[in-house]
Design a protein around this motif. Structure first.
Motif, short mmCIF file in Angstrom:
data_model
loop_
_atom_site.label_atom_id
_atom_site.label_comp_id
_atom_site.label_asym_id
_atom_site.label_seq_id
_atom_site.Cartn_x
_atom_site.Cartn_y
_atom_site.Cartn_z
N GLY A 62 0.78 -1.17 0.07
CA GLY A 62 0.14 0.18 0.06
C GLY A 62 0.80 1.24 -0.05
N GLY A 63 2.02 1.12 0.67
CA GLY A 63 2.74 2.25 0.62
C GLY A 63 3.83 2.64 -0.42
N LEU A 64 4.12 1.84 -1.18
CA LEU A 64 5.18 2.04 -2.40
C LEU A 64 4.27 2.75 -3.55
CD1 LEU A 64 7.33 -1.30 -2.96
CD2 LEU A 64 7.91 0.97 -2.16
N ASP A 65 5.30 3.43 -4.15
CA ASP A 65 4.61 4.39 -5.32
C ASP A 65 4.76 3.55 -6.68
OD1 ASP A 65 3.36 6.18 -7.09
OD2 ASP A 65 5.39 7.42 -7.02
N LEU A 66 3.85 2.53 -6.89
CA LEU A 66 3.98 1.78 -8.04
C LEU A 66 2.82 2.37 -9.00
CD1 LEU A 66 4.60 -1.91 -6.59
CD2 LEU A 66 6.04 -0.30 -7.39
N ARG A 67 2.91 2.01 -10.11
CA ARG A 67 1.77 2.49 -11.11
C ARG A 67 2.05 1.71 -12.37
NH1 ARG A 67 4.55 8.35 -11.65
NH2 ARG A 67 4.69 7.83 -9.28
N SER A 68 1.34 2.20 -13.15
CA SER A 68 1.10 1.34 -14.60
C SER A 68 2.30 1.21 -15.18
CB SER A 68 0.04 2.25 -15.43
OG SER A 68 -0.19 1.39 -16.66
N GLY A 69 2.72 0.01 -15.59
CA GLY A 69 3.90 -0.42 -16.13
C GLY A 69 4.76 -0.87 -15.32
N ASP A 70 4.48 -0.92 -13.98
CA ASP A 70 5.59 -1.79 -13.06
C ASP A 70 4.80 -3.10 -12.68
OD1 ASP A 70 6.95 0.73 -12.86
OD2 ASP A 70 5.75 1.41 -11.05
N GLU A 71 5.75 -3.93 -12.43
CA GLU A 71 5.34 -5.15 -12.34
C GLU A 71 5.93 -5.75 -10.80
OE1 GLU A 71 5.74 -8.52 -15.25
OE2 GLU A 71 7.64 -8.84 -13.96
N VAL A 72 5.07 -6.52 -10.04
CA VAL A 72 5.35 -7.17 -9.00
C VAL A 72 5.32 -8.73 -9.22
CG1 VAL A 72 4.70 -7.61 -6.48
CG2 VAL A 72 4.44 -5.62 -7.40
N LEU A 73 6.68 -9.30 -8.57
CA LEU A 73 6.64 -10.57 -9.35
C LEU A 73 6.93 -11.71 -8.03
CD1 LEU A 73 7.37 -12.80 -11.42
CD2 LEU A 73 9.89 -12.26 -10.93
N PHE A 74 6.02 -12.77 -7.95
CA PHE A 74 6.18 -13.83 -6.84
C PHE A 74 5.90 -15.24 -7.57
CE2 PHE A 74 2.60 -11.52 -5.67
CZ PHE A 74 1.41 -12.29 -5.88
N SER A 75 6.46 -16.38 -6.84
CA SER A 75 6.26 -17.44 -7.42
C SER A 75 4.96 -18.04 -6.69
CB SER A 75 7.33 -18.48 -7.11
OG SER A 75 7.43 -18.97 -5.91
N SER A 76 4.53 -19.56 -7.06
CA SER A 76 3.47 -19.94 -6.40
C SER A 76 3.91 -20.73 -5.06
CB SER A 76 2.90 -21.38 -7.26
OG SER A 76 4.26 -22.21 -7.67
N LEU A 77 4.91 -20.54 -4.56
CA LEU A 77 5.44 -20.78 -3.08
C LEU A 77 5.00 -19.92 -2.37
CD1 LEU A 77 8.51 -23.02 -3.58
CD2 LEU A 77 6.31 -23.63 -3.39
N ASN A 78 4.82 -18.57 -2.69
CA ASN A 78 4.46 -17.47 -1.87
C ASN A 78 3.31 -17.62 -1.15
OD1 ASN A 78 6.27 -14.97 -1.82
ND2 ASN A 78 4.42 -13.70 -2.18
#
Length: 352
Positions: A62-78
């Motif tokens: 909620g606190g990071l300044d992320l916007r369109s074009g940015d990607e957050v990545l994680f695996s199925s083990l998350n």
């Protein structure tokens, strides 16, 4: 630890004003922060004392300044606690969440190079945040965080955030050496502190990039300090102080001694699975990628049924996973687990 917690509760309730709001426990709270920093290998100014791991990741998402074009990545083990918050905030901020499959079938024979290659293939030029568990809660893969973090940096990832709920207290952790930006833990697990407590390492260079999730009256008072992330007002200080006693107890046991015992427990269960005719080992075969948390498949049995019977009839407590990929029981023995209990476990399994 329990007795210390009860004592703090008694003191607090005898004079709530003094201990909750009058400042009597201000210095003891900061000593807990110092102990938490020592446990994680960072400075006290980088430790927020939260309620759990989920809170840490929710604050970050909620606190990071992320916007369109940015990607957050994680695996199925998350774990969901480190995942759902990103989907929730993506709807508001417009960034993308990418979840890739971690091949469960290959876990027993997995190598460090294979884990690194998997992340290398999935990190893209758009990936701004990488989220991953230090030890996942399903098969107990002990991720090579330092190598993954270095790989992510080389590919332009700005924030590496690690879920340490199943690692802090079990395996030695030094967040500075790992090279990560955020590391969140739930010390009711392997530190065996009271429930409803968390610790969030947030690197000093990252803190001003994250807007606090909780805001009351303390934002100006604690401006430019990690305590802006703890602006709760009233909170459960007796439990928080008992976290300090829990850390003291873990330090008294000794990190090396504990890790030796955890490796023995892992080895004993792995050997028991190999001897058994109806148990399949579904976790890494190498201790370097393992933990005292592992998955066993009971041939011909549904894992929820196994748990229900073993808990009801014999008092065993573990976690059953029944998914499209797993039909396993997750075992997570602590240092107090005895060899007799391990033998009894396999005797009961053989008789199912």
């Amino acid at each position: 630890v329990h007795e210390a917690h009860v004592a703090y509760l008694r003191i607090c309730e005898e004079n709530p004003w003094a201990y909750m709001w009058g400042g009597e426990w201000e210095q003891p709270r900061e000593r807990v922060r110092q102990k938490s920093a020592e446990l994680l290998g960072c400075s006290p100014g980088e430790i927020a004392l939260t309620h759990n791991t989920t809170e840490g990741f929710s604050a970050l998402a909620g606190g990071l300044d992320l916007r369109s074009g940015d990607e957050v990545l994680f695996s199925s083990l998350n774990h969901d606690g480190a995942s759902v918050c990103w989907y929730h905030n993506a709807k508001v901020k417009g960034f993308t969440v990418k979840r890739f499959d971690h091949p469960i079938d290959n876990i027993p024979g997995v190598t460090v190079d294979e884990v690194l290659d998997l992340y290398d293939r999935n990190i893209s030029a758009r990936t701004r945040v990488l989220v991953l568990p230090h030890i996942d809660n399903m098969v107990g893969l002990f991720h090579p965080i330092k190598q993954i973090a270095a790989l992510a940096r080389s590919k332009g990832v700005e924030i590496v955030a690690v879920d340490g709920a199943q690692s802090v207290g079990m395996r030695e952790v030094n967040v500075r050496d790992l090279g990560v930006d955020v590391y969140c833990g739930s010390p009711h697990k392997w530190i065996q502190a009271p429930k409803g407590l968390g610790m969030m390492y947030i690197h000093e260079a990252v803190q001003d990039r994250v807007r606090p999730m909780w805001v009351t009256w303390g934002q100006e008072r604690w401006k430019d300090s990690v305590r802006v992330f703890e602006d709760y007002g009233t909170r459960n200080l007796p439990a928080l102080l008992a976290l300090g006693d829990a850390i003291d107890f873990q330090f008294a046991l000794g990190t090396a001694v504990k890790e030796d015992r955890y490796r023995e427990l892992w080895g004993a269960f792995r050997a028991g699975a190999q001897r058994s005719g109806n148990v399949v080992w579904r976790s890494p075969n190498s201790w370097d990628l393992s933990s005292s948390l592992f998955a066993l498949e009971i041939k011909g049995k549904e894992s929820p049924d196994v748990f229900n019977k073993m808990y009801r009839d014999h008092g065993f407590v573990f976690r059953a996973f029944k998914t499209s990929e797993l039909n396993t029981v997750r075992i997570s023995p602590n240092v107090s687990t005895t060899d007799d209990q391990i033998n009894q476990f396999f005797e009961v399994i053989a008789a199912l």
